[in-house]
Design a protein around this motif. Structure first.
Motif: not given
Length: 217
Positions: A182-210
């Motif tokens: 709906l009228d987003v400024p992005f030309d295309e939505e992130p693919s499912s693979a990129r979403t998984v990578i982002v989630v993994i990085l966030l988990l690693l950051i959380a584990v490292g911080a703990t």
């Protein structure tokens, strides 16, 4: 002394008097001679007739003479005719079949009437003009283009018989070229693979911080 003629002019015909033999019958041989003399004087003779008025009968030799001059006048583009109102002579001509070849007049008035019709000029017939056919390349009045509008390009033949549902320039792009969302400024939505990578990085950051928290403590 004026030359005596054995014929008189009736309309377009030269009407010859019937020559008679000593017994009062039609003299076929004398008739042939008289016709030949006339044709020598009038080389352009076309319409010739013989007056049988007053005769009660004719012999077969007269029939042969009539057929001979009928053929000759026909070859000249004219006609040989007989003038008689005697039923006996007419019946004899019919039995011999001559009424189908020779023109038989009952009176001089009939000959005059025939002559008038033969000399009348043929009516002039105006050639019929073909009906106008509307060109398929010219728009009719109902579909004429307003003078204020832009004229169609020269050379393209269009008309009421041409129908287009869509303009050639209005080419519909493939659905994959449309923007998603709906009228987003992005030309295309992130693919499912990129979403998984982002989630993994966030988990690693959380584990490292703990681990760092416990280590420092």
């Amino acid at each position: 002394m004026a030359e005596l003629k054995n014929y008189r002019e009736v309309g377009i015909f030269d009407l010859m008097s019937a020559p008679l033999n000593p017994i009062g019958a039609f003299d076929a041989e004398q008739f042939k001679k008289d016709v030949r003399d006339l044709l020598e004087k009038k080389a352009d003779e076309k319409f010739l007739a013989v007056d049988l008025t007053g005769l009660d009968f004719v012999y077969s030799d007269a029939y042969n003479a009539y057929l001979q001059f009928h053929e000759e006048m026909s070859n000249r583009g004219g006609m040989f005719a007989l003038l008689t109102n005697n039923n006996i002579i007419v019946d004899g001509l019919k039995k011999a079949g001559l009424n189908k070849k020779l023109k038989i007049f009952a009176s001089e008035e009939d000959m005059m009437s025939f002559s008038l019709h033969a000399q009348a000029p043929a009516p002039t017939v105006e050639p019929e003009m073909p009906a106008a056919v509307a060109s398929q390349n010219v728009p009719s009045a109902a579909t004429a283009v307003d003078e204020t509008t832009t004229a169609a390009p020269v050379g393209r033949s269009t008309g009421p018989h041409r129908r287009f549902t869509k303009s050639f320039n209005a080419i519909v792009k493939d659905d994959k070229d449309k923007k998603k969302g709906l009228d987003v400024p992005f030309d295309e939505e992130p693919s499912s693979a990129r979403t998984v990578i982002v989630v993994i990085l966030l988990l690693l950051i959380a584990v490292g911080a703990t681990l760092a928290f416990f280590y420092i403590k």
